[in-house]
Design a protein around this motif. Structure first.
Motif, PDB file in Angstrom:
ATOM      1  N   ILE A 115       0.832  -1.196   0.000  1.00 15.26           N
ATOM      2  CA  ILE A 115       0.000   0.000   0.000  1.00 15.26           C
ATOM      3  C   ILE A 115       0.872   1.253   0.000  1.00 15.26           C
ATOM      4  O   ILE A 115       0.661   2.173  -0.785  1.00 15.26           O
ATOM      5  CB  ILE A 115      -0.958   0.003   1.211  1.00 15.26           C
ATOM      6  CG1 ILE A 115      -2.060  -1.039   0.979  1.00 15.26           C
ATOM      7  CG2 ILE A 115      -1.564   1.387   1.417  1.00 15.26           C
ATOM      8  CD1 ILE A 115      -3.025  -1.198   2.135  1.00 15.26           C
ATOM      9  N   SER A 116       1.880   1.266   0.840  1.00 15.56           N
ATOM     10  CA  SER A 116       2.770   2.423   0.887  1.00 15.56           C
ATOM     11  C   SER A 116       3.418   2.661  -0.471  1.00 15.56           C
ATOM     12  O   SER A 116       3.528   3.798  -0.939  1.00 15.56           O
ATOM     13  CB  SER A 116       3.844   2.226   1.948  1.00 15.56           C
ATOM     14  OG  SER A 116       3.239   2.007   3.194  1.00 15.56           O
ATOM     15  N   ALA A 117       3.836   1.566  -1.106  1.00 15.33           N
ATOM     16  CA  ALA A 117       4.492   1.691  -2.408  1.00 15.33           C
ATOM     17  C   ALA A 117       3.534   2.277  -3.440  1.00 15.33           C
ATOM     18  O   ALA A 117       3.897   3.151  -4.228  1.00 15.33           O
ATOM     19  CB  ALA A 117       5.006   0.325  -2.866  1.00 15.33           C
ATOM     20  N   ILE A 118       2.304   1.798  -3.423  1.00 11.66           N
ATOM     21  CA  ILE A 118       1.321   2.308  -4.378  1.00 11.66           C
ATOM     22  C   ILE A 118       1.054   3.780  -4.122  1.00 11.66           C
ATOM     23  O   ILE A 118       0.962   4.584  -5.052  1.00 11.66           O
ATOM     24  CB  ILE A 118       0.013   1.502  -4.279  1.00 11.66           C
ATOM     25  CG1 ILE A 118       0.242   0.061  -4.736  1.00 11.66           C
ATOM     26  CG2 ILE A 118      -1.077   2.157  -5.124  1.00 11.66           C
ATOM     27  CD1 ILE A 118      -0.941  -0.849  -4.503  1.00 11.66           C
ATOM     28  N   VAL A 119       0.938   4.133  -2.862  1.00 17.09           N
ATOM     29  CA  VAL A 119       0.694   5.534  -2.528  1.00 17.09           C
ATOM     30  C   VAL A 119       1.837   6.398  -3.060  1.00 17.09           C
ATOM     31  O   VAL A 119       1.610   7.456  -3.649  1.00 17.09           O
ATOM     32  CB  VAL A 119       0.523   5.713  -1.003  1.00 17.09           C
ATOM     33  CG1 VAL A 119       0.575   7.180  -0.619  1.00 17.09           C
ATOM     34  CG2 VAL A 119      -0.797   5.098  -0.548  1.00 17.09           C
ATOM     35  N   GLU A 120       3.055   5.923  -2.890  1.00 13.73           N
ATOM     36  CA  GLU A 120       4.215   6.663  -3.396  1.00 13.73           C
ATOM     37  C   GLU A 120       4.093   6.875  -4.903  1.00 13.73           C
ATOM     38  O   GLU A 120       4.312   7.962  -5.423  1.00 13.73           O
ATOM     39  CB  GLU A 120       5.518   5.889  -3.134  1.00 13.73           C
ATOM     40  CG  GLU A 120       5.915   5.770  -1.677  1.00 13.73           C
ATOM     41  CD  GLU A 120       6.189   7.117  -1.005  1.00 13.73           C
ATOM     42  OE1 GLU A 120       6.340   8.135  -1.718  1.00 13.73           O
ATOM     43  OE2 GLU A 120       6.227   7.140   0.242  1.00 13.73           O
ATOM     44  N   LYS A 121       3.732   5.831  -5.585  1.00 16.18           N
ATOM     45  CA  LYS A 121       3.651   5.884  -7.048  1.00 16.18           C
ATOM     46  C   LYS A 121       2.577   6.885  -7.470  1.00 16.18           C
ATOM     47  O   LYS A 121       2.790   7.709  -8.369  1.00 16.18           O
ATOM     48  CB  LYS A 121       3.309   4.486  -7.578  1.00 16.18           C
ATOM     49  CG  LYS A 121       3.318   4.379  -9.097  1.00 16.18           C
ATOM     50  CD  LYS A 121       3.187   2.921  -9.549  1.00 16.18           C
ATOM     51  CE  LYS A 121       2.075   2.713 -10.545  1.00 16.18           C
ATOM     52  NZ  LYS A 121       0.809   2.209 -10.033  1.00 16.18           N
ATOM     53  N   ILE A 122       1.431   6.829  -6.795  1.00 15.82           N
ATOM     54  CA  ILE A 122       0.342   7.739  -7.150  1.00 15.82           C
ATOM     55  C   ILE A 122       0.758   9.191  -6.916  1.00 15.82           C
ATOM     56  O   ILE A 122       0.466  10.069  -7.725  1.00 15.82           O
ATOM     57  CB  ILE A 122      -0.919   7.388  -6.333  1.00 15.82           C
ATOM     58  CG1 ILE A 122      -1.479   6.050  -6.828  1.00 15.82           C
ATOM     59  CG2 ILE A 122      -1.963   8.488  -6.440  1.00 15.82           C
ATOM     60  CD1 ILE A 122      -2.485   5.410  -5.894  1.00 15.82           C
TER      61      ILE A 122
END
Lengths: 158, 158
Positions: A115-122
């Motif tokens: 989730i953290s990684a996806i948030v970073e990407k977004i």
DNA sequence: GTTATTGCAAACCATTTGCAAGTGT
DNA sequence: ACACTTGCAAATGGTTTGCAATAAC
């Protein structure tokens, strides 16, 4: 480099602001870091009122200190199960999020790197400079969702 | 089966509760669904006060209606950029989350199926019956983060 | 000694509520 | 007719603030 204790981190923070580490603030931070659990302002007020040192700290001072502790990066607000905000330690603890039970108000922590990684990407995709995030999942916890337990179960055995 | 319009959905909801679709509630729901954007209670109050029909709706009635619209699944609270809660349409709109700019207060929507899937999995692992979630990412948006733009850029060309 | 901090009580602000008058079905 | 709803103004509840007294540095 050893990690600073919360109180030392706070002292450092206050110094850079030209503010002071008073007795009241020491009492508050001691209570706050006595155990790693979620709490709200009101609970903290009663804890510092029944403080062992016998010294009371006023409600206003507790609110003022909470704001400072947030600024200092020692605390963060994580949810509002029943309306009022709930704080938790944000110093030396890994990023995590919460399941919030709407029946008992319990907060269940979980961590998920994806989730953290996806948030970073977004954020990157939106040229958004992230300072933090808060993921709250609402629902009913296992305990509250259990089938209406037989009351006085032991009596069945009598 | 055609989708019900928001007002029909609301009427249906009210009927099952034995409640009524009054003029005031009609005005409110019309304003709420006039456009798909985020709003807070106070903004809505002023919108229904300057309503074209000339009819005013009191603040209390707006608050009461917002609660009903949430219950009915027509609205949901999505964030609190400056302290007060912000609503958005939750009927006929896909699940999404928000980047919240701490400078301008703007909400930037994004969708991500992976996050939803992970949340589902985590709930399952915890025997948590999810009713919804809210992911708020805090930070500064691209616009506010732009280098201090030369003011009156056009003058450069003169 | 100077400036920040405290406690108090009042102020605030968003939201909620009791109640009498008004309205939907 | 009856029960639900409205508007008003007062109440609420969490949080903040002005100010005179007090404490940190």
């Amino acid at each position: 480099m050893g990690e600073l204790s919360p109180i030392d981190k706070f002292r450092e923070f206050l110094q850079t602001k030209g503010e002071r580490l008073t007795r009241e603030r020491s009492i508050i931070i001691e209570e706050v870091f006595a155990e790693h659990e979620h709490f709200d302002a009101d609970t903290l007020v009663s804890r510092v009122s029944s403080n062992k040192s016998g010294r009371r700290v006023s409600r206003a001072t507790v609110y003022r200190a909470l704001k400072l502790l947030e600024e200092a990066g020692l605390l963060r607000k994580v949810a509002r199960p029943n309306g009022s905000e709930v704080y938790e330690h944000d110093y030396g603890y890994p990023q995590h999020d919460h399941l919030i039970c709407s029946k008992c108000g319990d907060l269940i922590e979980f961590t998920n790197e994806v989730i953290s990684a996806i948030v970073e990407k977004i954020c990157a995709e939106n040229s958004f400079i992230k300072s933090g995030h808060r993921l709250e999942v609402y629902g009913v916890c296992a305990k509250c969702n259990a089938p209406p337990q037989r009351r006085h179960r032991k009596l069945d055995l009598v």
